[in-house]
Design an enzyme around this catalytic site. Structure first.
Site, PDB file in Angstrom:
ATOM      1  N   GLY A   1       0.813  -1.209   0.000  1.00 52.13           N
ATOM      2  CA  GLY A   1       0.000   0.000   0.000  1.00 52.13           C
ATOM      3  C   GLY A   1       0.843   1.254   0.000  1.00 52.13           C
ATOM      4  O   GLY A   1       0.578   2.204   0.751  1.00 52.13           O
TER       5      GLY A   1
ATOM      6  N   SER B   1      -3.458   0.066  14.662  1.00 54.94           N
ATOM      7  CA  SER B   1      -4.102   1.368  14.813  1.00 54.94           C
ATOM      8  C   SER B   1      -4.478   1.597  16.265  1.00 54.94           C
ATOM      9  O   SER B   1      -4.693   0.639  17.019  1.00 54.94           O
ATOM     10  CB  SER B   1      -5.364   1.434  13.949  1.00 54.94           C
TER      11      SER B   1
ATOM     12  N   SER C   1       1.693   3.381  -2.690  1.00 56.46           N
ATOM     13  CA  SER C   1       1.597   4.336  -3.790  1.00 56.46           C
ATOM     14  C   SER C   1       1.282   5.741  -3.283  1.00 56.46           C
ATOM     15  O   SER C   1       1.455   6.721  -4.008  1.00 56.46           O
ATOM     16  CB  SER C   1       0.533   3.893  -4.792  1.00 56.46           C
TER      17      SER C   1
ATOM     18  N   ILE D   1      -3.210  10.520  12.037  1.00 61.80           N
ATOM     19  CA  ILE D   1      -2.180  10.955  11.094  1.00 61.80           C
ATOM     20  C   ILE D   1      -2.856  11.723   9.966  1.00 61.80           C
ATOM     21  O   ILE D   1      -3.667  11.174   9.218  1.00 61.80           O
ATOM     22  CB  ILE D   1      -1.400   9.756  10.521  1.00 61.80           C
TER      23      ILE D   1
ATOM     24  N   TYR E   1     -13.204  -3.045  11.873  1.00 63.47           N
ATOM     25  CA  TYR E   1     -11.870  -2.514  11.571  1.00 63.47           C
ATOM     26  C   TYR E   1     -10.993  -2.571  12.822  1.00 63.47           C
ATOM     27  O   TYR E   1      -9.852  -3.049  12.784  1.00 63.47           O
ATOM     28  CB  TYR E   1     -11.982  -1.084  11.063  1.00 63.47           C
TER      29      TYR E   1
ATOM     30  N   ASN F   1       1.671  -2.535   5.411  1.00 62.60           N
ATOM     31  CA  ASN F   1       0.979  -1.266   5.602  1.00 62.60           C
ATOM     32  C   ASN F   1      -0.422  -1.262   5.000  1.00 62.60           C
ATOM     33  O   ASN F   1      -1.300  -0.538   5.460  1.00 62.60           O
ATOM     34  CB  ASN F   1       1.808  -0.140   4.967  1.00 62.60           C
TER      35      ASN F   1
ATOM     36  N   ALA G   1     -11.345  -4.444  15.450  1.00 65.07           N
ATOM     37  CA  ALA G   1     -11.078  -5.842  15.790  1.00 65.07           C
ATOM     38  C   ALA G   1      -9.993  -6.436  14.903  1.00 65.07           C
ATOM     39  O   ALA G   1      -9.122  -7.186  15.373  1.00 65.07           O
ATOM     40  CB  ALA G   1     -12.359  -6.658  15.662  1.00 65.07           C
TER      41      ALA G   1
ATOM     42  N   VAL H   1      -3.729  -7.823  -2.222  1.00 64.23           N
ATOM     43  CA  VAL H   1      -3.181  -8.527  -1.055  1.00 64.23           C
ATOM     44  C   VAL H   1      -4.246  -9.236  -0.228  1.00 64.23           C
ATOM     45  O   VAL H   1      -3.966  -9.681   0.888  1.00 64.23           O
ATOM     46  CB  VAL H   1      -2.324  -7.592  -0.168  1.00 64.23           C
TER      47      VAL H   1
ATOM     48  N   LYS I   1      -7.543  -4.849  13.507  1.00 64.25           N
ATOM     49  CA  LYS I   1      -6.257  -4.262  13.890  1.00 64.25           C
ATOM     50  C   LYS I   1      -5.771  -4.803  15.236  1.00 64.25           C
ATOM     51  O   LYS I   1      -4.569  -4.948  15.460  1.00 64.25           O
ATOM     52  CB  LYS I   1      -6.372  -2.742  13.923  1.00 64.25           C
TER      53      LYS I   1
END
Length: 255
Positions: free
Chosen positions: A14, A146, A16, A193, A160, A93, A162, A66, A164
Site C-alpha cells: 500500500g 491502529s 503508492s 495521522i 476494523y 501497511n 477488531a 493482497v 487491527k
C-alpha cells in the site's frame, strides 16, 4: 548516527500514497531497494518509484491484490527476480476501514473485506517472506495496526478495530515463532495521522478538529512520523525488540 540499509530489499504494501509511500521513500533514502506495492494506484506507484530513483535510490512498482494469496505469491516472486534477492524487510501497511458500518447493518461481505485486507494480508505475506529471511538468519516484519485496536475505533468501525487488534496479537505469536531464526516482528500503531486519504475519506473536519484538541503534543501526526519509526524498526537499532507495538499518536493514547 545515520541509519544505513544498503543491500537490503524492502517491500512496503500500500505504498503508492500516504503513510506507505512515506515509509517507502524513507527506506529508499536509507539505501534499501524498495518494492512499491499498489492495487489501484499504478500511476502513483510508478511515479513514487521513479522519484526514489531520481533521488539516488533503487525502487520498482509491483501490483497485487493482497487479499488474494496467489497474487501475493506472484508479486513476491517478481520482486525477488527484479530486485535481485529475497525480501529482508516487510512492512504490512496495506489496510482499510472500507466504510463505516454499524453492527446492526453488518454483512458477511463487509466483514470479510475488512478482515482480509487488514489481517489476511499480514498473515500470508509474512508466510511468503519467511523462508528467505530464515535462510539469511535475519529479517524485519513490521505490521501496521491502529489506535482503534485499543479503543474500539469511531462510529461504525468495530470490525476494523477488531482486525487491527488481531494484527497485534498475531504479531506477538509470530514474533515468538520467528525469534529463533533471527527475525524480528513488531507493530506500529498510528493515531491521528493527517494528510492521508484515510481521514479524507472517513473523518469529518469537525471530528478531525475535536481529535487534535485531545492530543497532548498539540498536533496531528504526519506520515513522516510513522516512517521514522519504520526506519528504526527496519534497522539494526531494533535488533533486541520483538513482539512490541510502538504507539505513534502524540500522547492521544498512552499504555
Amino acid at each position: 548516527m545515520t541509519i544505513q540499509l544498503q543491500g537490503k530489499i524492502a517491500l512496503v504494501t500500500g505504498s503508492s500514497s500516504g503513510i506507505g509511500r512515506q515509509i517507502a521513500e524513507t527506506l529508499a533514502a536509507a539505501g534499501a531497494s524498495v518494492a512499491v506495492h499498489y492495487r489501484k494506484g499504478k500511476e502513483e506507484a510508478e511515479a513514487a518509484a521513479a522519484e526514489m530513483i531520481r533521488a539516488g535510490g533503487k525502487a520498482a512498482a509491483f501490483y497485487a491484490d493482497v487479499t488474494k494469496i496467489e497474487e501475493m505469491a506472484v508479486m513476491v516472486e517478481e520482486i525477488q527476480t527484479q530486485l535481485g534477492g529475497t525480501i529482508d524487510i516487510l512492512v504490512n501497511n496495506a489496510g482499510d476501514l472500507i466504510q463505516r458500518v454499524t453492527n446492526a447493518e453488518m454483512t458477511e461481505e463487509h466483514y470479510m473485506r475488512v478482515m482480509d485486507v487488514n489481517l489476511k494480508s499480514c498473515v500470508f505475506l509474512s508466510k511468503l517472506v519467511i523462508p528467505g529471511m530464515t535462510a539469511k538468519g535475519a529479517g524485519k516484519i513490521i505490521n501496521l495496526t491502529s489506535v482503534a485496536a485499543h479503543d474500539g475505533g469511531g462510529p461504525g468501525a468495530s470490525i476494523y478495530a477488531a482486525s487491527k487488534a488481531a494484527v497485534i496479537t498475531y504479531s506477538k505469536g509470530l514474533a515468538k515463532e520467528l525469534a529463533p531464526q533471527g527475525i524480528n516482528v513488531n507493530c506500529m500503531s498510528p493515531g491521528f495521522i493527517g494528510h492521508t486519504s484515510f481521514h479524507a475519506t472517513h473523518t469529518s473536519d469537525e471530528g478531525r478538529k475535536a481529535t487534535i484538541a485531545k492530543i497532548p503534543l498539540g498536533r496531528e501526526g504526519t506520515p513522516q512520523d510513522v516512517a521514522d519509526t519504520a526506519l528504526f524498526l527496519a534497522s539494526s537499532l531494533s535488533d533486541y525488540l520483538t513482539g512490541e507495538t510502538i504507539e505513534i499518536n502524540g500522547g492521544l493514547f498512552m499504555r
